[in-house]
Design an enzyme around this catalytic site. Sequence first.
Site, PDB file in Angstrom:
ATOM      1  N   PHE A 102      69.264  33.768  10.992  1.00 22.34           N
ATOM      2  CA  PHE A 102      68.866  34.767  11.996  1.00 22.34           C
ATOM      3  C   PHE A 102      67.399  34.576  12.345  1.00 22.34           C
ATOM      4  CE2 PHE A 102      72.168  37.622   9.824  1.00 22.34           C
ATOM      5  CZ  PHE A 102      73.145  37.336  10.767  1.00 22.34           C
ATOM      6  N   GLU A 130      59.990  29.575   7.606  1.00 18.78           N
ATOM      7  CA  GLU A 130      61.222  29.014   8.167  1.00 18.78           C
ATOM      8  C   GLU A 130      61.102  28.696   9.649  1.00 18.78           C
ATOM      9  OE1 GLU A 130      61.169  31.833   6.331  1.00 18.78           O
ATOM     10  OE2 GLU A 130      62.213  31.246   4.491  1.00 18.78           O
ATOM     11  N   GLN A 156      68.063  28.370   2.166  1.00 16.19           N
ATOM     12  CA  GLN A 156      68.471  28.898   0.871  1.00 16.19           C
ATOM     13  C   GLN A 156      69.521  29.999   0.981  1.00 16.19           C
ATOM     14  OE1 GLN A 156      65.529  30.967  -2.034  1.00 16.19           O
ATOM     15  NE2 GLN A 156      65.343  28.778  -2.401  1.00 16.19           N
ATOM     16  N   HIS A 199      72.040  39.506   2.633  1.00 16.76           N
ATOM     17  CA  HIS A 199      72.294  38.174   2.074  1.00 16.76           C
ATOM     18  C   HIS A 199      73.760  37.780   2.131  1.00 16.76           C
ATOM     19  CE1 HIS A 199      68.229  38.404   0.439  1.00 16.76           C
ATOM     20  NE2 HIS A 199      68.338  37.198  -0.055  1.00 16.76           N
TER      21      HIS A 199
HETATM   22  C1  TPP Z   1      62.362  34.771   4.732  1.00 20.13           C
HETATM   23  C2  TPP Z   1      62.952  34.451   3.413  1.00 20.13           C
HETATM   24  N1  TPP Z   1      62.902  33.182   2.967  1.00 20.13           N
HETATM   25  C3  TPP Z   1      63.445  32.853   1.775  1.00 20.13           C
HETATM   26  C4  TPP Z   1      64.051  33.797   1.002  1.00 20.13           C
HETATM   27  C5  TPP Z   1      64.632  33.441  -0.364  1.00 20.13           C
HETATM   28  N2  TPP Z   1      63.667  33.919  -1.380  1.00 20.13           N
HETATM   29  C6  TPP Z   1      63.789  35.136  -1.938  1.00 20.13           C
HETATM   30  S1  TPP Z   1      62.490  35.519  -2.901  1.00 20.13           S
HETATM   31  C7  TPP Z   1      61.745  34.041  -2.600  1.00 20.13           C
HETATM   32  C8  TPP Z   1      60.403  33.740  -3.192  1.00 20.13           C
HETATM   33  C9  TPP Z   1      59.413  34.807  -2.853  1.00 20.13           C
HETATM   34  O1  TPP Z   1      58.183  34.523  -3.430  1.00 20.13           O
HETATM   35  P1  TPP Z   1      57.004  35.577  -3.379  1.00 20.13           P
HETATM   36  O2  TPP Z   1      56.852  36.108  -1.996  1.00 20.13           O
HETATM   37  O3  TPP Z   1      55.812  34.938  -3.990  1.00 20.13           O
HETATM   38  O4  TPP Z   1      57.527  36.781  -4.266  1.00 20.13           O
HETATM   39  P2  TPP Z   1      57.905  36.737  -5.818  1.00 20.13           P
HETATM   40  O5  TPP Z   1      59.332  36.340  -5.878  1.00 20.13           O
HETATM   41  O6  TPP Z   1      57.014  35.786  -6.501  1.00 20.13           O
HETATM   42  O7  TPP Z   1      57.734  38.145  -6.268  1.00 20.13           O
HETATM   43  C10 TPP Z   1      62.530  33.260  -1.764  1.00 20.13           C
HETATM   44  C11 TPP Z   1      62.206  31.899  -1.331  1.00 20.13           C
HETATM   45  C12 TPP Z   1      64.102  35.110   1.515  1.00 20.13           C
HETATM   46  N3  TPP Z   1      64.684  36.099   0.844  1.00 20.13           N
HETATM   47  N4  TPP Z   1      63.544  35.418   2.707  1.00 20.13           N
END
Ligand code: TPP
Lengths: 322, 315
Positions: free
Chosen positions: A86, A58, A80, A128
């Site tokens: 923040f 981000e 998202q 969140h």
């Molecule tokens: C910094 C951040 N960006 C975006 C999100 C929204 N989000 C939550 S889980 C996720 C995907 C995470 O993928 P990964 O790290 O591969 O873990 P997985 O879900 O595959 O276990 C996203 C985009 C978030 N919670 N925190």
Amino acid sequence: MARLSYLKALQRALIDEMSRDESVFVLGEDIRVGVNNVTTGLLAKFGPQRVLDTPLSEQGFTSFATGAALAGMRPVIEFQIPSLLFLVFEQIANQAHKFSLMTGGQARVPVTYFVPGSGSKTGWAGQHSDHPYGLFAHVGVKTVVPATPADAYGLFVSAIREDDPVVIFAPAGSLGVRDDVDLETLSAVPLGVGTIHRPGSDVTVVAVGHHVQTALAVADQLEGEISVEVWDPRSLYPFDWSGLAESVNRTGRLVVIDDSNRHCGIAGEILATAAEQMRLTAPPRRVTRPSGAVLPFALALDLACQPDAEQLVTAVREVAKD
Amino acid sequence: MEASLYRMVRLIRRFEERCVELVRSGDIIGGIHPYIGQEAIAAGVCAALRFDDIITSTHRGHGHVLAKGADPIRMLAELCGKVTGLNRGRGGSMHAADFSKGIFGANGIVGAGGAIATGAAWAFLRQGGGDKVAVSFFGDGAVSQGVLLEAMNLAALWKVPVLFVCENNGYATTLTVSESVAGTICGRASAFGIPSSTVDGMDAAVVFEAASAAVESARRGEGPAFLECLTYRFDAHHTWEHKARVRYRPAEEEVSGRLRDPVEIAGGRLDPAERESIDEAIEALLDEAVAFATTSPAPDPSTALDYLYGSAVLP
Ligand SMILES: Cc1ncc(C[n+]2csc(CCOP(=O)(O)OP(=O)(O)O)c2C)c(N)n1
Ligand SMILES: [Mg+2]
């Protein structure tokens, strides 16, 4: 007349602006699939050069957008979840926002940041559930919080056309709102212009975002007892002080409902300015989250931290009595 | 060891399946990110840890929390938002923590745990607390976060006893690894001079071996290590997908990705009778957990801001 949902209005605004202006492009997480239901179908329409799914970087992609804007593009970033703001506060508040002044007016940064689903989604807990619009208004970043489908369309269009950074918060509590709208009349809504959703003569209720719906319901409930005017700033910065003064000078009474933390919040700013500049006949009130609130997970606790209709009714009755 | 690895893999699987049911019934609000398919990683890594080591976890954290020793009964009560939960109903799925077991919390922000684990492990060194280590679990999506890379640099510079465990399940929500990672995941560790390896994340015994070696080197004072575990998420990114039905994984891939099942791999090594008795004990435990969670009291709304400040004083 057509039934238009808030989400479809946001989508329509984005499609219209991308069709009108080649320099507009959108980036963010999972936007090809469109997990937030705003960017769905845009990839097929506009191609991968204008619809960019980003890695979870981000801070990187927010300043990447600043760079693209300085070079003549009009990026739109979807975040998202609200807490990502923040993470990128430096990139927006200390970079994008400051370029114009710091360069003596040489540079423009027309980036739009939008958050579909800000505030509590109930059960998403501490990290969140924030609604940090006041932070951006405080540092002077243009900040809008549309409450209706037509305003979602109109403010999104204006944000994209604006030559400065603009953050657009789409409250989770507004995403399900649908209105009968004449699609032909959808148009840009200027930044910094509030609107009266329901006229009244006894008390002005300033409602931010999804609490416009709360305020309308309360106005209905109190009909016959207290005549409530529901006034929606739509933009938190710039703020339509003259529009508010017109309402408050008529009613003489003011209550603000704002789904963010009380201390140093936008509701406090509205009360202060009204006290300084408007003709109040009774001390104003505000209904907010508690100071410093972190939303707890359990349903009853989450709800206990959010302003609601009952608190608004109480506040309106109190100012009406004074 | 084989029996205890199987027990944990199976416990996590069944715990998660129960959670999905409780999401459907509305007992768990907000949904969960199911760990189904990835159980061998939490089970294998945590089996290499001691009681006094610490972990940081992710949004998909139930497996890590259970494997590090949290009580499944109080964990489930937390997910149901009850005062009897690990976090007294304040945290929920994405913030479940148990500091008495060295669980510094699931975390809702991708990439956030790596730096926290590094700081904790550094503090253990400074405090002369023996040879404790920290483990940070994260997904493939986190390797694009600046803060994780910054933490890896600090850990390597200051020889911090921290193990970075990347669970590569091929996707960050809908984005594939090949679309999000330039270079390689382990290449990031190499750039900081951190030793790394890539292992089969479906086999708890393989993960245990690799994690044990990395943990031992950290205990000996050799600094951080990095483990990439290859895995597949069997269920949705988040339970909202059960309703939204978004499509982003090819159907053939969803089938082939589930062929190697961590429960079957670990279970296949046990004598069937032993396996059955473990399974029965787990069912009994989870029945108890569900009954406890669903009948425990919800917190009183007047206590919504309890624990807001460590000083216990509201300003
Ligand atoms: C910094 C951040 N960006 C975006 C999100 C929204 N989000 C939550 S889980 C996720 C995907 C995470 O993928 P990964 O790290 O591969 O873990 P997985 O879900 O595959 O276990 C996203 C985009 C978030 N919670 N925190
Ligand atoms: Mg992943």
